[in-house]
Design an enzyme around this catalytic site. Structure first.
Site, mmCIF file in Angstrom:
data_model
loop_
_atom_site.group_PDB
_atom_site.id
_atom_site.type_symbol
_atom_site.label_atom_id
_atom_site.label_comp_id
_atom_site.label_asym_id
_atom_site.label_seq_id
_atom_site.Cartn_x
_atom_site.Cartn_y
_atom_site.Cartn_z
ATOM 1 N N PHE A 12 0.074 -2.249 -2.758
ATOM 2 C CA PHE A 12 -1.114 -1.912 -2.408
ATOM 3 C C PHE A 12 -1.304 -0.568 -3.283
ATOM 4 N N ASP A 60 14.849 -5.772 -9.261
ATOM 5 C CA ASP A 60 15.040 -5.118 -7.895
ATOM 6 C C ASP A 60 15.510 -3.732 -8.233
ATOM 7 N N ALA A 83 8.195 1.996 -5.586
ATOM 8 C CA ALA A 83 8.901 0.813 -5.027
ATOM 9 C C ALA A 83 9.640 1.127 -3.723
ATOM 10 N N ALA A 84 9.306 0.512 -2.560
ATOM 11 C CA ALA A 84 9.723 0.819 -1.277
ATOM 12 C C ALA A 84 9.505 -0.296 -0.303
ATOM 13 N N THR A 101 16.648 -0.395 -0.243
ATOM 14 C CA THR A 101 15.543 -0.106 -1.517
ATOM 15 C C THR A 101 15.067 1.325 -1.411
ATOM 16 N N THR A 126 6.292 10.872 1.275
ATOM 17 C CA THR A 126 5.269 10.577 2.551
ATOM 18 C C THR A 126 5.353 11.663 3.454
ATOM 19 N N ASP A 127 4.392 11.892 3.977
ATOM 20 C CA ASP A 127 4.430 13.270 5.112
ATOM 21 C C ASP A 127 5.078 12.930 6.184
ATOM 22 N N GLU A 128 5.567 11.352 6.386
ATOM 23 C CA GLU A 128 6.188 11.270 7.579
ATOM 24 C C GLU A 128 7.619 11.852 7.468
ATOM 25 N N TYR A 151 12.381 4.319 8.635
ATOM 26 C CA TYR A 151 11.416 4.539 7.168
ATOM 27 C C TYR A 151 11.472 5.668 6.886
ATOM 28 N N LYS A 155 12.875 7.342 3.455
ATOM 29 C CA LYS A 155 12.066 8.142 2.246
ATOM 30 C C LYS A 155 12.648 9.625 2.166
ATOM 31 N N PRO A 206 -4.675 -4.976 18.482
ATOM 32 C CA PRO A 206 -3.680 -4.497 18.936
ATOM 33 C C PRO A 206 -3.508 -2.738 18.762
ATOM 34 N N ASN A 250 -6.329 6.949 16.258
ATOM 35 C CA ASN A 250 -6.347 5.603 15.758
ATOM 36 C C ASN A 250 -7.546 4.920 16.631
HETATM 37 P P1 NAD Z 1 3.593 -1.624 -0.111
HETATM 38 O O1 NAD Z 1 4.523 -2.326 0.696
HETATM 39 O O2 NAD Z 1 2.245 -2.161 -0.168
HETATM 40 O O3 NAD Z 1 4.247 -1.922 -1.666
HETATM 41 C C1 NAD Z 1 5.607 -1.697 -2.218
HETATM 42 C C2 NAD Z 1 5.947 -2.370 -3.305
HETATM 43 O O4 NAD Z 1 7.167 -2.422 -3.811
HETATM 44 C C3 NAD Z 1 5.799 -3.962 -3.409
HETATM 45 O O5 NAD Z 1 4.982 -4.367 -4.456
HETATM 46 C C4 NAD Z 1 7.331 -4.512 -3.092
HETATM 47 O O6 NAD Z 1 7.118 -5.679 -3.990
HETATM 48 C C5 NAD Z 1 7.826 -3.430 -4.003
HETATM 49 N N1 NAD Z 1 9.293 -3.534 -3.870
HETATM 50 C C6 NAD Z 1 9.983 -3.614 -2.391
HETATM 51 N N2 NAD Z 1 11.136 -3.418 -2.527
HETATM 52 C C7 NAD Z 1 11.492 -3.441 -4.124
HETATM 53 C C8 NAD Z 1 12.635 -3.572 -4.775
HETATM 54 N N3 NAD Z 1 14.008 -3.460 -3.972
HETATM 55 N N4 NAD Z 1 12.678 -3.394 -6.111
HETATM 56 C C9 NAD Z 1 11.313 -3.403 -6.855
HETATM 57 N N5 NAD Z 1 10.254 -3.536 -5.955
HETATM 58 C C10 NAD Z 1 10.253 -3.516 -4.583
HETATM 59 O O7 NAD Z 1 3.782 -0.051 -0.205
HETATM 60 P P2 NAD Z 1 2.354 0.921 -0.211
HETATM 61 O O8 NAD Z 1 1.874 1.151 0.986
HETATM 62 O O9 NAD Z 1 1.899 0.535 -1.788
HETATM 63 O O10 NAD Z 1 3.604 2.198 -0.513
HETATM 64 C C11 NAD Z 1 4.017 2.655 -2.090
HETATM 65 C C12 NAD Z 1 4.727 3.892 -1.938
HETATM 66 O O11 NAD Z 1 3.953 4.974 -1.317
HETATM 67 C C13 NAD Z 1 5.858 3.731 -1.017
HETATM 68 O O12 NAD Z 1 7.073 4.601 -1.474
HETATM 69 C C14 NAD Z 1 5.486 4.501 0.417
HETATM 70 O O13 NAD Z 1 6.676 4.969 1.003
HETATM 71 C C15 NAD Z 1 4.686 5.587 -0.334
HETATM 72 N N6 NAD Z 1 3.703 6.039 0.654
HETATM 73 C C16 NAD Z 1 2.565 5.078 1.303
HETATM 74 C C17 NAD Z 1 1.712 5.547 2.278
HETATM 75 C C18 NAD Z 1 0.770 4.638 2.735
HETATM 76 O O14 NAD Z 1 -0.082 5.143 3.468
HETATM 77 N N7 NAD Z 1 0.645 3.337 2.292
HETATM 78 C C19 NAD Z 1 1.652 6.901 2.145
HETATM 79 C C20 NAD Z 1 2.588 7.874 1.751
HETATM 80 C C21 NAD Z 1 3.561 7.201 0.969
HETATM 81 O O1 DAU Z 2 1.719 8.969 6.778
HETATM 82 C C1 DAU Z 2 2.155 7.854 5.718
HETATM 83 C C2 DAU Z 2 2.675 6.594 6.227
HETATM 84 O O2 DAU Z 2 1.462 5.986 6.496
HETATM 85 C C3 DAU Z 2 3.289 6.057 4.990
HETATM 86 O O3 DAU Z 2 4.345 6.773 4.696
HETATM 87 C C4 DAU Z 2 3.685 4.696 5.444
HETATM 88 O O4 DAU Z 2 4.012 3.738 4.229
HETATM 89 C C5 DAU Z 2 2.584 4.041 5.944
HETATM 90 O O5 DAU Z 2 2.780 2.445 6.294
HETATM 91 C C6 DAU Z 2 1.655 4.731 7.032
HETATM 92 O O6 DAU Z 2 2.624 4.703 8.119
HETATM 93 P P1 DAU Z 2 2.059 4.534 9.745
HETATM 94 O O7 DAU Z 2 2.916 4.247 10.548
HETATM 95 O O8 DAU Z 2 1.104 5.948 10.132
HETATM 96 O O9 DAU Z 2 0.953 3.385 9.294
HETATM 97 P P2 DAU Z 2 0.443 2.155 9.973
HETATM 98 O O10 DAU Z 2 -0.803 1.582 9.669
HETATM 99 O O11 DAU Z 2 1.546 1.304 10.427
HETATM 100 O O12 DAU Z 2 -0.089 2.630 11.640
HETATM 101 C C7 DAU Z 2 -1.140 3.820 11.781
HETATM 102 C C8 DAU Z 2 -1.326 4.161 12.992
HETATM 103 O O13 DAU Z 2 -1.813 3.091 13.759
HETATM 104 C C9 DAU Z 2 -0.089 4.326 13.900
HETATM 105 O O14 DAU Z 2 0.048 5.649 14.503
HETATM 106 C C10 DAU Z 2 0.478 3.196 14.333
HETATM 107 C C11 DAU Z 2 -0.858 2.702 14.897
HETATM 108 N N1 DAU Z 2 -0.973 1.225 14.849
HETATM 109 C C12 DAU Z 2 -0.552 0.325 13.809
HETATM 110 C C13 DAU Z 2 -0.700 -0.922 14.042
HETATM 111 C C14 DAU Z 2 -0.157 -1.770 12.695
HETATM 112 C C15 DAU Z 2 -1.635 0.542 15.964
HETATM 113 O O15 DAU Z 2 -2.179 1.135 16.950
HETATM 114 N N2 DAU Z 2 -1.660 -0.861 16.006
HETATM 115 C C16 DAU Z 2 -1.292 -1.616 15.052
HETATM 116 O O16 DAU Z 2 -1.265 -3.048 14.955
#
Ligand code: NAD
Ligand code: DAU
Length: 339
Positions: A12, A60, A83-84, A101, A126-128, A151, A155, A206, A250
């Site tokens: 993404f 990988d 990558a994660a 990973t 991530t802020d998590e 997770y 991280k 949900p 949420n």
């Molecule tokens: P995502 O799950 O959409 O994408 C992860 C990508 O990493 C995929 O393309 C997957 O194929 C690749 N990948 C997984 N394992 C791999 C491996 N072993 N080798 C090579 N590639 C691999 O994730 P995203 O939401 O785009 O998040 C990207 C990064 O940003 C992550 O590090 C995540 O922790 C961080 N992040 C995400 C969010 C969020 O809200 N989505 C917020 C804060 C930080």
């Molecule tokens: O804060 C940054 C993080 O945000 C990233 O590091 C993670 O990669 C990313 O997945 C995201 O984590 P969250 O757990 O916050 O995101 P998620 O979209 O899974 O959930 C957002 C909120 O919504 C959380 O409080 C859980 C809730 N939720 C999620 C799902 C999938 C629901 O209530 N119902 C659902 O079905």
């Protein structure tokens, strides 16, 4: 021309970042290295495939032999590590792949990048890693690291390794920590695309627990511009928090989506809460604003409207994604939650 290795560029945020770099720079060539797991989708990047500055390599990050070979072939100037395994709920089902990973993969990349003498290694974190907040306050870069899920623990482990490489070896690292992203090409296991696509399919939405957990929403394009800014202007060894100034419960996010799609609130289904669910995240973006001169350009209201439109216009994309391996995961995850 400098060469930038982007790992996880088929996911993404990574795919949005690859596009952002190609669109906004002229001095960077991009190698996208991705294993193409369930979350990696090259369809996200069909529009840049013909760009002479773009190359894809399937590998990988946790495979030291494959990664060494790629670093032998190409001289990288910069690495941005996306990558994660990224989904909290999956980390509760199967923590092992997250450690492999997210922790081992980062270490393999750090080893190779250090040996190759790259100019900068940017870790997308991530802020998590800061854990959960009470009703007041926000995470700063010096908040304690207190991850709660497998997770976020993986991280945080990666962040510590990145810091250790900077501290011990003088290796030029930067860490960015951002809040929840939303926008185009987000895999529909995450809250916003799941709720939009379920509503469009007439399925239930949900909501975990009481739905009053708070996330601080950041548009993915803002995140991409912040990362590129940190790559160019950040200081070695520093952490930068990136937020969207958009805290919201949420349940309010879900209601906004239903209102925008003109769907009934009766689609909302409260289900069993996520184990160990973090209550609230909020980013204090002061350091990033003052030191890098970066602020978000999207409001949540504008960003969510644009995102909903994108999912309406790209129904074929998310229908294909939902028809794949994700369907098995969805049935298992939500059956366990009583949905
Ligand atoms: P995502 O799950 O959409 O994408 C992860 C990508 O990493 C995929 O393309 C997957 O194929 C690749 N990948 C997984 N394992 C791999 C491996 N072993 N080798 C090579 N590639 C691999 O994730 P995203 O939401 O785009 O998040 C990207 C990064 O940003 C992550 O590090 C995540 O922790 C961080 N992040 C995400 C969010 C969020 O809200 N989505 C917020 C804060 C930080
Ligand atoms: O804060 C940054 C993080 O945000 C990233 O590091 C993670 O990669 C990313 O997945 C995201 O984590 P969250 O757990 O916050 O995101 P998620 O979209 O899974 O959930 C957002 C909120 O919504 C959380 O409080 C859980 C809730 N939720 C999620 C799902 C999938 C629901 O209530 N119902 C659902 O079905």
């Amino acid at each position: 021309m400098k060469t930038l290795l982007v790992t996880g560029g088929a996911g993404f945020i990574g795919s949005n970042f690859v596009r952002h770099v190609l669109e906004t720079t002229e001095d960077l060539a991009v190698v996208n290295l991705d294993l193409l797991t369930y979350a990696g989708n090259l369809e996200n990047l069909t529009d840049v495939e013909g760009d002479a500055r773009y190359t894809f390599r399937k590998a990988d990050v946790a495979d030291p032999v494959a990664i060494a070979a790629i670093f032998e072939e190409t001289k990288f100037d910069y690495v941005v590590n996306f990558a994660a395994e990224s989904h909290v709920d999956r980390s509760i089902l199967d923590p092992g792949i997250f450690v492999r990973t997210n922790v081992m993969g980062t270490q393999v990349l750090l080893d190779r990048a250090k040996a190759a003498g790259v100019e900068r290694f940017l870790q997308v974190s991530t802020d998590e890693v800061y854990g959960s907040l009470g009703p007041e306050g926000a995470f700063t870069e010096s908040s304690p690291i207190q991850p709660n899920s497998p997770y976020s623990a993986s991280k945080a482990g990666a962040d510590h390794l990145v810091h250790a490489f900077g501290h011990t070896f003088g290796f030029p690292v930067v860490v960015t920590r951002c809040s929840n992203n939303y926008g185009p090409y987000q895999f529909p296991e995450k809250l916003i695309p799941l709720m939009i696509s379920n509503a469009l399919e007439g399925k239930s939405l949900p909501v975990y627990g009481d739905g009053k957990q708070i996330r601080d929403w950041l548009h993915v394009r803002d995140h991409c511009s912040a990362i590129l800014t940190a790559l160019r202007k950040g200081k070695d060894g520093e952490v930068y928090n990136i937020g969207g100034n958009a805290e919201m419960e949420n349940i309010r996010v879900v209601e906004l989506i239903l209102e925008a799609l003109d769907k009934p609130k009766s689609l909302i289904e409260y289900v069993t809460d996520r184990p160990g669910h973090d209550r609230r995240y909020a980013i204090d973006p002061t350091k990033t604003r003052e030191e890098l001169g970066w602020s978000p350009s999207y409001t949540f209201e504008g960003g969510i409207e644009e995102t909903i439109r994108w999912y309406l216009e790209h129904r074929d994309w998310w229908e294909r994604v939902k028809a794949g391996e994700y369907r098995n995961y969805y049935e298992r995850m939500y059956a366990d939650r009583g949905a």
